[in-house]
Write a protein that holds these residues in place. Sequence first.
Motif, PDB file in Angstrom:
ATOM      1  N   THR A  32      24.462   1.320  20.827  1.00 10.47           N
ATOM      2  CA  THR A  32      24.354   2.666  20.275  1.00 10.47           C
ATOM      3  C   THR A  32      25.098   3.636  21.176  1.00 10.47           C
ATOM      4  N   SER A  49      17.672   5.975  27.832  1.00 12.83           N
ATOM      5  CA  SER A  49      16.898   5.347  26.756  1.00 12.83           C
ATOM      6  C   SER A  49      16.376   6.427  25.819  1.00 12.83           C
ATOM      7  N   LEU A  50      16.610   6.258  24.523  1.00 16.75           N
ATOM      8  CA  LEU A  50      16.244   7.268  23.530  1.00 16.75           C
ATOM      9  C   LEU A  50      15.250   6.716  22.517  1.00 16.75           C
ATOM     10  N   HIS A  51      14.311   7.560  22.106  1.00 19.10           N
ATOM     11  CA  HIS A  51      13.407   7.267  21.002  1.00 19.10           C
ATOM     12  C   HIS A  51      13.832   8.187  19.862  1.00 19.10           C
ATOM     13  N   ILE A  52      14.679   7.675  18.986  1.00 22.45           N
ATOM     14  CA  ILE A  52      15.318   8.514  17.980  1.00 22.45           C
ATOM     15  C   ILE A  52      14.318   9.066  16.972  1.00 22.45           C
ATOM     16  N   VAL A  88      18.219   2.232  22.804  1.00 23.51           N
ATOM     17  CA  VAL A  88      17.384   2.841  21.770  1.00 23.51           C
ATOM     18  C   VAL A  88      16.112   2.023  21.591  1.00 23.51           C
ATOM     19  N   ALA A 122      18.408   0.294  15.210  1.00 25.55           N
ATOM     20  CA  ALA A 122      19.069   1.353  15.973  1.00 25.55           C
ATOM     21  C   ALA A 122      20.370   1.740  15.281  1.00 25.55           C
TER      22      ALA A 122
END
Length: 227
Positions: A86, A5-8, A101, A106
């Motif tokens: 994503t 899980s990414l927090h862009i 995301v 996203a």
Amino acid sequence: MGTLSLHIGEITNNQPFCAGVVLTRENCLPVTLNIDGLPKDMENTCWRVGGVGGGQELGESVWDCALREAKEELSTGVNLLHSPVTYFHDKDTKRLYQVSVMDRPAPLLLERVTNPNPCQPYAPGLPTGPYIYFALFLAELEDWSKRCPGDDVKGLLLCPIDQWHKVERGIELSKLIEVGARVIGAPGLDLNHQLWLPKDESISTITRILKENKEIRKMNEENRPLE
């Protein structure tokens, strides 16, 4: 192992990045034709092919950058679409895999590569860092009838996705037109020039994703979120 899980917004905050958009129309992908960035021996015989996008300006987020670059290069505004899928592409290891995301909208693709000049900003005031990030968002044009080459773009090319391999091989522009490509808004463009695609161009990863994920293509064609 669960999906990463990414927090862009956090990942790219105060970091070097580029951003752009992905549009499709009748199973074609709009790309730019340019004269900058060509090897010296190709300057008078080739067009450099690129995606719609570019580098950040001071104070921008990846979303701001994608919107500005699209408007500059396409001469009309775009709306960013939330991608239900994503992909993260580590350009150093060549790994491509799906991630989740936290941000909305996203991107379809987030890429990362080691920064060859980690202590030197691309322009005064811009951030430095160990990596350069690339975020590409699905998008829809506000008005397709107004799209034309803008900024320093010499031409726009609508390339059939199933003919992209010919772009990667360096086909002559006129021969790509014979198999369904179209040049937009660039009278006098030399059609005898060959197409040159940098080996690390993000749009090649995008075409790979679009070929494999028909639902993403359908969503972008219809300019609506997937249910």
